[in-house]
Design a protein around this motif. Sequence first.
Motif, PDB file in Angstrom:
ATOM      1  N   PHE A 103       0.881  -1.154   0.000  1.00 39.72           N
ATOM      2  CA  PHE A 103       0.000   0.000   0.000  1.00 39.72           C
ATOM      3  C   PHE A 103       0.929   1.217   0.000  1.00 39.72           C
ATOM      4  CE2 PHE A 103      -4.111   1.830   0.740  1.00 39.72           C
ATOM      5  CZ  PHE A 103      -3.897   2.969   1.499  1.00 39.72           C
ATOM      6  N   PRO A 104       0.581   2.324  -0.695  1.00 38.75           N
ATOM      7  CA  PRO A 104       1.523   3.441  -0.798  1.00 38.75           C
ATOM      8  C   PRO A 104       1.967   4.059   0.535  1.00 38.75           C
ATOM      9  CG  PRO A 104      -0.614   3.975  -1.784  1.00 38.75           C
ATOM     10  CD  PRO A 104      -0.609   2.511  -1.521  1.00 38.75           C
ATOM     11  N   GLN A 105       1.162   3.988   1.570  1.00 35.06           N
ATOM     12  CA  GLN A 105       1.652   4.317   2.908  1.00 35.06           C
ATOM     13  C   GLN A 105       2.144   2.969   3.450  1.00 35.06           C
ATOM     14  OE1 GLN A 105       2.829   4.451   5.562  1.00 35.06           O
ATOM     15  NE2 GLN A 105       2.336   6.273   6.677  1.00 35.06           N
ATOM     16  N   SER A 139      -2.345   0.929  -6.740  1.00 31.01           N
ATOM     17  CA  SER A 139      -2.204   2.266  -7.330  1.00 31.01           C
ATOM     18  C   SER A 139      -1.693   3.249  -6.277  1.00 31.01           C
ATOM     19  CB  SER A 139      -3.543   2.755  -7.906  1.00 31.01           C
ATOM     20  OG  SER A 139      -4.415   3.200  -6.877  1.00 31.01           O
ATOM     21  N   ARG A 140      -1.231   4.410  -6.704  1.00 26.79           N
ATOM     22  CA  ARG A 140      -0.500   5.309  -5.810  1.00 26.79           C
ATOM     23  C   ARG A 140      -1.366   5.957  -4.731  1.00 26.79           C
ATOM     24  NH1 ARG A 140       3.641   3.982  -4.664  1.00 26.79           N
ATOM     25  NH2 ARG A 140       2.737   2.027  -5.342  1.00 26.79           N
ATOM     26  N   SER A 141      -2.688   5.950  -4.909  1.00 26.51           N
ATOM     27  CA  SER A 141      -3.539   6.463  -3.820  1.00 26.51           C
ATOM     28  C   SER A 141      -3.949   5.313  -2.910  1.00 26.51           C
ATOM     29  CB  SER A 141      -4.812   7.113  -4.379  1.00 26.51           C
ATOM     30  OG  SER A 141      -5.638   6.126  -4.985  1.00 26.51           O
ATOM     31  N   GLY A 142      -3.689   4.092  -3.358  1.00 23.92           N
ATOM     32  CA  GLY A 142      -4.059   2.916  -2.581  1.00 23.92           C
ATOM     33  C   GLY A 142      -5.451   2.397  -2.876  1.00 23.92           C
ATOM     34  N   ARG A 143      -6.215   3.112  -3.686  1.00 20.81           N
ATOM     35  CA  ARG A 143      -7.617   2.716  -3.881  1.00 20.81           C
ATOM     36  C   ARG A 143      -7.753   1.513  -4.812  1.00 20.81           C
ATOM     37  NH1 ARG A 143     -12.913   5.074  -3.202  1.00 20.81           N
ATOM     38  NH2 ARG A 143     -14.235   3.233  -3.523  1.00 20.81           N
ATOM     39  N   LEU A 144      -6.859   1.409  -5.806  1.00 14.59           N
ATOM     40  CA  LEU A 144      -6.990   0.336  -6.785  1.00 14.59           C
ATOM     41  C   LEU A 144      -5.944  -0.746  -6.591  1.00 14.59           C
ATOM     42  CD1 LEU A 144      -7.448   2.402 -10.073  1.00 14.59           C
ATOM     43  CD2 LEU A 144      -9.232   1.545  -8.536  1.00 14.59           C
ATOM     44  N   GLN A 196       2.383   3.235 -11.191  1.00 14.41           N
ATOM     45  CA  GLN A 196       2.822   4.519 -10.664  1.00 14.41           C
ATOM     46  C   GLN A 196       1.668   5.515 -10.853  1.00 14.41           C
ATOM     47  OE1 GLN A 196       3.333   6.836 -13.092  1.00 14.41           O
ATOM     48  NE2 GLN A 196       4.360   5.920 -14.810  1.00 14.41           N
ATOM     49  N   TRP A 197       1.893   6.804 -10.633  1.00 17.09           N
ATOM     50  CA  TRP A 197       0.788   7.759 -10.535  1.00 17.09           C
ATOM     51  C   TRP A 197      -0.092   7.822 -11.769  1.00 17.09           C
ATOM     52  CZ3 TRP A 197      -0.821   9.719  -6.102  1.00 17.09           C
ATOM     53  CH2 TRP A 197       0.090   9.821  -5.035  1.00 17.09           C
ATOM     54  N   ILE A 198       0.524   7.781 -12.939  1.00 13.98           N
ATOM     55  CA  ILE A 198      -0.316   7.976 -14.119  1.00 13.98           C
ATOM     56  C   ILE A 198      -0.498   6.733 -14.981  1.00 13.98           C
ATOM     57  CG2 ILE A 198       0.123  10.450 -14.308  1.00 13.98           C
ATOM     58  CD1 ILE A 198       2.110   9.846 -16.501  1.00 13.98           C
TER      59      ILE A 198
END
Lengths: 345, 66
Positions: free
Chosen positions: A239-241, A284-289, A326-328
Motif C-alpha cells: 500500500f503506498p503508505q 495504485s499510488r492512492s491505494g484505492r486500486l 505509478q501515478w499515471i
Amino acid sequence: MEDDQPCEEELKLVAEIKEMKARIRTARKEAADADYVTETENLPPLGRLKFKVRKELHGHLAKLTDLHWGKNSDTLVTAGQDGKLFVWDVYKCMKQNAVFLNTAWVMAVSFSPDNTRVASGGLDNILSIHNLEEPEGGTPIELSGHDGYIASIRFTDASHCVTSSGDKSCALWDLQAGKIVHQFLGHENDVNALALASHSQHFASASSDKTAKLWDLREQHCRATYWGHELDVNGVDYFPQCDYAFATSSDDGSCRMWDIRADQMLANLGDDFIQCGSTCVAVSRSGRLVMAGYDDYNCHVWDLLLEERIGIMLGHDNRISCIGSQWIAVATGAWDNNSFIWTAK
Amino acid sequence: MSSIAQQKKIVEQLRAEASMARKPVSECVKDMIQFMDSNKDKDCLVSGFQSKKDNPFQEKGGCSVL
C-alpha cells in the motif's frame, strides 16, 4: 536403539507451536473491533474504469518475467527469458539500454536507486549487477550466496539489495563486500516475490508455503506471518503508505490486503468469475486500486475498499507475469513477449 | 540444525510474533480511507486526467511541418 517416535520434548514443542499460533489468532481477533465490509460499504463507488494500452514495448523474443519502473516513472526495465534486460523510455517507446545476460533464465530485475545500475537474477542462483553507464551493462558483478533461484530483487540503498529465493530464504546483500550479510529464514517453501517499503525499513515476502511475511530490516527479524491464502502466494506490493498494509496475489485466484498494524487480512479480492490463479499484483499510488495479473491472460482492476472488480485490462495474448503501478500509468509484462503501458480513461 | 533446535526457534519466533502490539481494525481502516482520499486527485488511474493534454501517453494527432 533406533526410535522414530517423537520424544517427549518434541511433542511438547509441537504443542507449544500450536498454542502460539492460537495465541496469535486470538490476538488478531481481539484487534478486529470492526468488520472491513461494514466499515467500507457506504463509501461512494468509483464506477467502471476503462484501462487502455497506450504504449506497446516490443523487443523481447521470449516470455517477460519481471519489470521495474525507474525513479522518475519515465523509464522501465524489463527482463525476458531471451536473456535480455531492456531499459525503455516509455514515452518515446524506445530502448535506451540493453543488457545481454550470461543466463537466459532471468526471473528478477531491479533498478538501483539512482538508476545507474540494474540487478538481475534467476535460475543461475547468482545476483548480477550491471552498470548502465557502460555499453551493454559492462562486465557484470556476479555474486553467489543463494542455494536456489533468485525470484525477486530490490535495492534497499545504493550498496545493499534484498533478494528472495527458491532456497526458501530472503537475503540482505552488501554489494561492496560482495556477499550476503543476513539471511531471513522462516518460509517453508520457495519465496516467489518480495516488495520493499519505500523507506527501506521493512519488506514483505510471498511464498509457496501459502504465507506472506513481514521482515524488519533494521532489527533483521521476521515481524509477522500472514496465513489465509489457500495456495502459493506469488506476488506482493505495498500500500503506498507502506506502514499501513500490503497486497498479495495467489494461485488460489484471490488477491488479499493485509493490514500491518492490525496484523490481519482486511480485504479479500476474488469472486466466482475468476477461475484461475493470480500471478502478480500492484497497488495504485492512492491505494484505492489493486491491479492483478492472472493466468487467463487478463488483468483485473479491483476497488480495494468495496472489494469489487471495476475494470479489466485486455490486451495480452498470454499469461501476465509482472505488473507495476505509478501515478499515471501501469506497466504489465506477459508470456506473449510484450510489455504494455496502460492508463485509465 | 536438529529438528528439536529448529522447533525451539519456531516457538520463539511465534512467541515474538504473538507479542506485537496491534491497532484496532476500525482505526486502521479509517486511516487508509483518509490516505486514499487525500491522494485520489493525484492518482490518475482513479481520477483520470483533467484533459487529454495532461496525459503524457495520449497519442498526439495532427500534422507537423517537415
